[in-house]
Design a protein around this motif. Structure first.
Motif, short mmCIF file in Angstrom:
data_model
loop_
_atom_site.label_atom_id
_atom_site.label_comp_id
_atom_site.label_asym_id
_atom_site.label_seq_id
_atom_site.Cartn_x
_atom_site.Cartn_y
_atom_site.Cartn_z
N ALA A 100 -7.50 -24.43 -20.30
CA ALA A 100 -6.20 -23.95 -19.81
C ALA A 100 -6.27 -23.64 -18.32
O ALA A 100 -5.35 -23.96 -17.56
N ASN A 101 -7.36 -23.02 -17.89
CA ASN A 101 -7.54 -22.71 -16.48
C ASN A 101 -7.48 -23.97 -15.63
O ASN A 101 -6.82 -24.00 -14.58
N MET A 102 -8.16 -25.02 -16.06
CA MET A 102 -8.17 -26.27 -15.30
C MET A 102 -6.77 -26.86 -15.18
O MET A 102 -6.36 -27.32 -14.11
N ALA A 103 -6.03 -26.85 -16.29
CA ALA A 103 -4.67 -27.39 -16.26
C ALA A 103 -3.76 -26.56 -15.37
O ALA A 103 -2.97 -27.10 -14.58
N PHE A 104 -3.86 -25.24 -15.48
CA PHE A 104 -3.02 -24.36 -14.67
C PHE A 104 -3.33 -24.50 -13.18
O PHE A 104 -2.44 -24.54 -12.35
N GLN A 105 -4.62 -24.56 -12.86
CA GLN A 105 -5.00 -24.68 -11.45
C GLN A 105 -4.52 -26.00 -10.85
O GLN A 105 -4.11 -26.06 -9.69
N ALA A 106 -4.57 -27.06 -11.65
CA ALA A 106 -4.08 -28.35 -11.16
C ALA A 106 -2.60 -28.27 -10.82
O ALA A 106 -2.14 -28.84 -9.82
N ALA A 107 -1.83 -27.55 -11.65
CA ALA A 107 -0.40 -27.41 -11.40
C ALA A 107 -0.12 -26.45 -10.25
O ALA A 107 0.75 -26.70 -9.41
N LEU A 108 -0.86 -25.35 -10.18
CA LEU A 108 -0.61 -24.34 -9.15
C LEU A 108 -0.97 -24.83 -7.76
O LEU A 108 -0.30 -24.51 -6.78
N THR A 109 -2.05 -25.59 -7.65
CA THR A 109 -2.52 -26.03 -6.34
C THR A 109 -2.00 -27.40 -5.95
O THR A 109 -2.28 -27.87 -4.85
N GLY A 110 -1.25 -28.04 -6.85
CA GLY A 110 -0.69 -29.34 -6.53
C GLY A 110 -1.71 -30.45 -6.44
O GLY A 110 -1.49 -31.44 -5.72
N LYS A 111 -2.81 -30.33 -7.16
CA LYS A 111 -3.85 -31.36 -7.10
C LYS A 111 -3.58 -32.53 -8.03
O LYS A 111 -4.44 -33.38 -8.23
N GLY A 112 -2.39 -32.55 -8.61
CA GLY A 112 -2.01 -33.69 -9.43
C GLY A 112 -2.26 -33.46 -10.91
O GLY A 112 -3.02 -32.58 -11.31
N THR A 113 -1.59 -34.27 -11.70
CA THR A 113 -1.69 -34.12 -13.15
C THR A 113 -2.91 -34.81 -13.73
O THR A 113 -3.29 -34.51 -14.87
N THR A 114 -3.54 -35.71 -12.98
CA THR A 114 -4.68 -36.45 -13.52
C THR A 114 -5.79 -35.51 -13.96
O THR A 114 -6.39 -35.69 -15.03
N ALA A 115 -6.06 -34.50 -13.14
CA ALA A 115 -7.14 -33.57 -13.46
C ALA A 115 -6.85 -32.75 -14.70
O ALA A 115 -7.77 -32.20 -15.31
N ALA A 116 -5.57 -32.66 -15.08
CA ALA A 116 -5.19 -31.81 -16.21
C ALA A 116 -5.01 -32.59 -17.51
O ALA A 116 -4.81 -31.97 -18.55
N ILE A 117 -5.06 -33.91 -17.46
CA ILE A 117 -4.79 -34.69 -18.67
C ILE A 117 -5.78 -34.38 -19.78
O ILE A 117 -5.40 -34.08 -20.91
N ALA A 118 -7.07 -34.45 -19.46
CA ALA A 118 -8.09 -34.20 -20.49
C ALA A 118 -8.02 -32.77 -21.03
O ALA A 118 -8.08 -32.57 -22.25
N PRO A 119 -7.92 -31.74 -20.17
CA PRO A 119 -7.79 -30.38 -20.72
C PRO A 119 -6.57 -30.21 -21.63
O PRO A 119 -6.66 -29.53 -22.65
N LEU A 120 -5.45 -30.83 -21.27
CA LEU A 120 -4.26 -30.70 -22.11
C LEU A 120 -4.42 -31.43 -23.43
O LEU A 120 -3.97 -30.96 -24.48
N ILE A 121 -5.06 -32.60 -23.40
CA ILE A 121 -5.35 -33.30 -24.65
C ILE A 121 -6.26 -32.44 -25.53
O ILE A 121 -6.06 -32.34 -26.75
N ALA A 122 -7.25 -31.81 -24.90
CA ALA A 122 -8.17 -30.96 -25.65
C ALA A 122 -7.44 -29.77 -26.26
O ALA A 122 -7.68 -29.41 -27.43
N LEU A 123 -6.56 -29.14 -25.50
CA LEU A 123 -5.81 -28.00 -26.03
C LEU A 123 -4.89 -28.42 -27.17
O LEU A 123 -4.81 -27.75 -28.20
N GLY A 124 -4.20 -29.54 -26.99
CA GLY A 124 -3.32 -30.02 -28.04
C GLY A 124 -4.08 -30.43 -29.29
O GLY A 124 -3.66 -30.13 -30.42
N GLY A 125 -5.21 -31.10 -29.10
CA GLY A 125 -6.02 -31.51 -30.25
C GLY A 125 -6.58 -30.32 -31.00
O GLY A 125 -6.63 -30.31 -32.24
N THR A 126 -6.99 -29.30 -30.25
CA THR A 126 -7.50 -28.09 -30.89
C THR A 126 -6.41 -27.39 -31.69
O THR A 126 -6.66 -26.91 -32.81
N ALA A 127 -5.21 -27.34 -31.14
CA ALA A 127 -4.10 -26.72 -31.86
C ALA A 127 -3.83 -27.45 -33.17
O ALA A 127 -3.66 -26.82 -34.23
N ALA A 128 -3.80 -28.78 -33.12
CA ALA A 128 -3.49 -29.57 -34.32
C ALA A 128 -4.56 -29.39 -35.40
O ALA A 128 -4.24 -29.16 -36.58
N THR A 129 -5.82 -29.49 -35.02
CA THR A 129 -6.88 -29.38 -36.02
C THR A 129 -6.98 -27.95 -36.57
O THR A 129 -7.26 -27.76 -37.76
#
Length: 238
Positions: free
Chosen positions: A164-193
């Motif tokens: 979550a920290n990685m995804a939030f920092q990518a959004a807050l600092t404007g470093k792009g969504t690419t860096a946040a794709i894997a963390p968001l997939i991981a968070l979503g996958g964890t929620a589902a399982t």
């Protein structure tokens, strides 16, 4: 998600809700106020503070109430409060507000799903398990932010709070969504399982599925900078 028994629904421990207020609202609010006079650290600390605030609110509230939606609502309201407070204290305008909102929703679902699982598996003691999980991940995340490089990257990528920290920092600092794709997939996958495991209780075999998914998703976060060619953040910014 409904609690297993009517007795559990009626007995929301006061101590649990005090803990929710302390870890989910008071602690991150105090942290933001302490950093208010240093704008760049405020921006850099936004990810860890928001991640731990959402985790404290969502996971413990869902575990204490036995209801997924309670944790989701409280965590989302807490996220709005923390972002609004940071803006009022001088944090620069959000560069990617919609993406940050999306990341908050995904992280909230991941955190509250675990809280709901604790409620179903441990009943009225579930919030204590949630508290220990939040405290443990908070200790690692705070250490990584205060002393960058003190913890190995392979350890940090095992933590959903760090995702979550990685995804939030990518959004807050404007470093792009690419860096946040894997963390968001991981968070979503964890929620589902996690929700699947909670639904299939008292069967035990789904825990193996959840554990395997957690390791696989952690590996995705670990290897994502190589896969995407983007130097995604692993450790918290200094």
């Amino acid at each position: 998600m409904n609690s297993p028994t009517n007795a559990h629904r009626a007995a929301w421990p006061v101590l649990a809700w005090l803990t929710v207020a302390l870890l989910g609202i008071a602690a991150p609010t105090i942290a933001l106020l302490a950093l208010a006079e240093t704008l760049q650290p405020l921006l850099d600390a936004g990810g860890p503070i928001l991640a731990l605030g959402l985790m404290g609110l969502g996971m413990i509230a869902a575990a204490a109430s036995g209801r997924l939606w309670v944790g989701v609502v409280l965590a989302l309201l807490g996220g709005v409060w923390l972002i609004g407070l940071a803006g009022a204290l001088g944090m620069p305008p959000l560069l990617q507000p919609l993406f940050l909102g999306f990341a908050i929703v995904i992280a909230t679902l991941s955190f509250t799903a675990r809280g709901a699982l604790f409620a179903r598996s441990a009943l009225d003691k579930g919030w204590l398990i949630a508290l220990f999980v939040v405290a443990g991940e908070a200790a690692f995340l705070i250490t990584a932010w205060v002393e960058p490089g003190s913890l190995p990257d392979w350890l940090l990528v095992l933590l959903p709070a760090q995702w979550a920290n990685m995804a939030f920092q990518a959004a807050l600092t404007g470093k792009g969504t690419t860096a946040a794709i894997a963390p968001l997939i991981a968070l979503g996958g964890t929620a589902a399982t996690t929700l699947l495991v909670a639904r299939l209780l008292p069967r035990r075999w789904p825990y193996l599925l959840m554990f395997s998914a957690w390791l696989g998703l952690s590996a995705l976060v670990w290897y994502w900078p190589v896969i995407s060619g983007d130097p995604a953040m692993i450790t918290a910014p200094s």
